[in-house]
Scaffold this active site. Structure first.
Site, PDB file in Angstrom:
ATOM      1  CG  ASP A   1      69.699  75.522  13.949  1.00 13.30           C
ATOM      2  OD1 ASP A   1      70.791  75.289  14.538  1.00 13.30           O
ATOM      3  OD2 ASP A   1      69.526  76.480  13.335  1.00 13.30           O
TER       4      ASP A   1
ATOM      5  CD  GLU B   1      70.759  74.863  18.503  1.00 15.23           C
ATOM      6  OE1 GLU B   1      72.008  75.086  18.880  1.00 15.23           O
ATOM      7  OE2 GLU B   1      70.358  75.478  17.574  1.00 15.23           O
TER       8      GLU B   1
END
Length: 694
Positions: free
Chosen positions: A402, A431
């Protein structure tokens, strides 16, 4: 003499910051230090003084450098004294040089005869171990080099809970063990774990290369929470391995197996702070709120206060998927923590775990109030060791990071190197957004530094945006620039910032933002159900027919809905749970995607390993602003993909006698062609044909 209170912080080896309320400030103040143990006196000089509305601030320079392994009193000229607290010195290189511990044995190392407790607490003056026996035993720990405190306790302490009480910066603070493997509910006291009681992880039989992976994202809670669907353990790790029947059809794990995906990505399963583990139904949250990085969350366990329940139940679920030949990827959140002040590292070494700006304020690139300082040696080691626990103890086959762009490149490359010693083909992606934080952009693990991160893939926002916009508003394709950008995305980010197509993780839907089906309704509420389904169907087909890594959000194949809610992270189960009844409503579509996934696996031309191979194999031809024809021709595979982005019908004229239909919704040919294509064919709006040719 006058009574006075003040605070003194060590900011560097010879710099001290003093903070005094205005009503205690006076002219001609001076300060000196006294070593608490040796009683050595160190004099200081005032470098500068400043004021604000409430305080006076002094900057002092000491006559000699401070010993960071000693503790000091600071006296003012009236002999008032305060402890010298550790300030920004904890973020200076000299601190890491002295206190970086290289061992992998922090936590509670169990044996039947004794348990060895080790804790990194370099600025603590005292540390006490509290064992939660009926007698509430308390033991002082011994300080070693590199900031380590240690204690060996004789006896069999299997399953005993414990915590630490330590004196840091003049305050006694209770803290759980950040290196523990299990804890009581709601991030309570830690447990001593006997490793011989845990399962030995296996791996799935099939181990495809990452560019051949088909990843299916799902939430432990969402997967089995729908009422009246037959799950015995709704919302639990155990529910992941259940396969109840609904109207005679298998759902749950058997459904995922039959779908044919190669990997399941689980949304956060580590211990997070936003759900009450004793009463999980009281509140919903996705769990991007880390509290204990090495411990499974108790809300998914049948007994969150049992030392082994959360561990074994997660291990058993992973093993069940491995036996079904499905690999597991863990969604990890090392970029921020749930509550900065109460997080264990902050309670142990205040100011060390987070990045700060030039004003000594925490940076907020994550928009969560704190950014983890992954570049600091003991944070770096903590992240690396944490990942090795999840891979080595639980058998996770990969990790989704993340906000990976917050983390530093060096740490991530070390992560890849070490995890590959456990699984040589470890799946790593994240990400890659370029977000402002306390490090220069050149040092961060975002997608524009992909060339420095060869072992990592990145969620392709280019693919997501170009596909979604082209399908929702095809008139955008009337410009050459938009068409070129779309093709670039379909070909795995070619001519972009990635160094190979396997770095492009292609998706149009994930847990974030509205589902694609809802997105279409938000963008064009005037469209009818037939148009919306055609558009959603086109999007998922493009994910499965494009170069790069294919990523599917659970339920996307039966057009998952969340009542048009764009961010459902803390909305109810009613909105977030997987609607298995909808899977039955769209059985034909589910079967079509099963076949299309098999088709992708059987056609290596759809997952080429290099941009050079893609360039050599690909021929692009826009037949109209909305009708794309591109061919993939390799030694073993010849495919032609015709895509109608328009909502209106288009005419495609084949090469006479040369082409056969392989994919034409709702049919997919896995062996012999569906039919020869001789005459011109009308492509319905938002429709794809996949052809074979000689």
């Amino acid at each position: 003499m006058a009574f006075r209170t003040f605070q003194a912080y060590l900011d560097d080896l010879d710099r001290i910051a003093i903070k005094i309320p205005h009503h205690f400030d006076t002219a001609n103040l001076h300060f000196e230090l006294e070593d608490k143990e040796s009683h050595e006196i160190i004099t200081t000089g005032i470098l500068s003084k400043g004021v604000d509305n409430l305080y006076a601030f002094y900057s002092l320079q000491t006559e000699k450098k401070i010993d960071l392994e000693s503790f000091y009193w600071v006296y003012d000229s009236d002999r008032n004294k305060q402890s010298l607290l550790f300030g920004s010195i904890v973020r200076k290189p000299v601190f890491d040089q002295l206190f970086t511990y290289e061992g992998d044995d922090l936590g509670a190392q169990y044996s039947p005869k004794e348990t060895n407790f080790k804790l990194w607490a370099p600025i603590s003056e005292e540390v006490l171990l509290h064992l939660n026996t009926p007698k509430k035993q308390v033991y002082p720990m011994t300080r070693l080099k590199q900031g380590i405190w240690q204690l060996k306790v004789d006896g069999d302490w299997d399953g005993i809970s414990y915590h630490y009480l330590h004196l840091v910066n003049d305050e006694w603070i209770e803290v759980h063990d950040p290196y523990a493997l299990s804890s009581m509910a709601n991030s309570g006291d830690s447990f001593v774990i006997n490793p011989s009681k845990l399962r030995k992880p296996s791996r799935a039989k099939t181990q495809p290369d990452i560019n051949q992976a088909i990843i299916y994202e799902m939430s432990v809670r969402d997967f089995s929470s729908q009422p009246d669907t037959g799950f015995n353990h709704p919302g639990k790790f155990k529910g992941l391995a259940e396969s109840p029947k609904l109207s005679g059809q298998s759902i749950g794990m058997d459904y995922v197996k039959n779908l044919g995906v190669t990997h399941v990505q689980l949304m956060p399963v580590y211990d997070f702070g936003s759900v009450d583990e004793n009463h999980p139904q009281a509140v919903y949250n996705w769990g991007y709120d880390p509290v204990q990085y090495n411990i499974p969350d108790g809300s998914f366990a049948t007994d969150p206060n049992n030392p082994y329940s959360r561990i074994l139940e997660l291990q058993e679920a992973i093993e069940a998927y491995h036996q079904a030949d499905i690999s597991l990827i863990m969604d990890v959140v090392y970029n921020h923590v749930y509550h900065a002040e109460t997080y264990a590292f902050e309670r142990l070494v205040p100011g060390y775990f987070y990045r700060v700006d030039d004003m000594e304020q925490r940076t907020n690139g994550t928009f969560c109030g704190n950014d983890v300082a992954s570049e600091r040696p003991m944070v770096n080691r903590y992240i690396r060791n944490s990942l090795k626990i999840w891979a080595g103890l639980y058998g996770f086959d990969g990790f989704r990071f993340d906000l990976m762009g917050i983390l530093d490149i060096q740490t991530m490359n070390q992560v890849a190197q070490e995890l590959k010693t456990i699984h040589p083909n470890i799946y790593l992606y994240g990400e890659g957004w370029n977000m402002g934080t306390g490090l220069h952009s050149d040092l961060l693990a975002h997608q524009y530094n992909a060339y420095q991160l060869p072992d990592f893939a990145f969620f392709s926002d280019d693919f997501r945006n170009n596909i979604k916009r082209a399908i929702a508003d095809p008139n955008r394709l009337e410009t050459d620039y938009r068409r070129d950008k779309l093709v670039q995305s379909l070909l795995g980010g070619i001519h972009g910032h990635f160094i190979k197509p396997s770095q492009a993780l292609n998706y149009v839907e994930c847990h974030d933002n509205a589902t694609f089906y809802d997105y279409l309704a938000i963008k064009h509420p005037e469209n009818n159900e037939v148009d919306r389904l055609a558009a959603a169907r086109l999007a998922l087909q493009l994910v499965l027919l494009s170069q790069g890594v294919a990523f599917i959000h659970s339920g996307q194949e039966f057009y998952r809905r969340k009542d048009l809610i764009d961010n459902s992270y803390n909305i109810s189960d009613t909105i977030n749970r997987l609607d298995w009844k909808r899977a039955l409503d769209y059985t034909d579509d589910v079967q079509f995607y099963q076949q299309l996934i098999s088709f992708r696996k059987n056609h290596p031309a759809l997952s080429l390993s290099s941009y050079q191979a893609i360039q050599e194999a690909t021929s692009i031809n826009w037949l109209s602003p909305y009708l794309l024809e591109y061919s993939l021709e390799t030694t073993d595979d010849k495919l032609k993909i015709i895509i109608n982005f328009s909502p209106d019908n288009q005419v495609y004229t084949p090469v006479k006698g040369d082409e056969t239909i392989l994919v034409n919704y709702p049919e997919v040919s896995l062996k012999k062609p569906l039919e020869h294509l001789i005459e011109p064919i009308i492509l319905k709006g938002r429709h794809i044909l996949v052809l074979g040719f000689d």
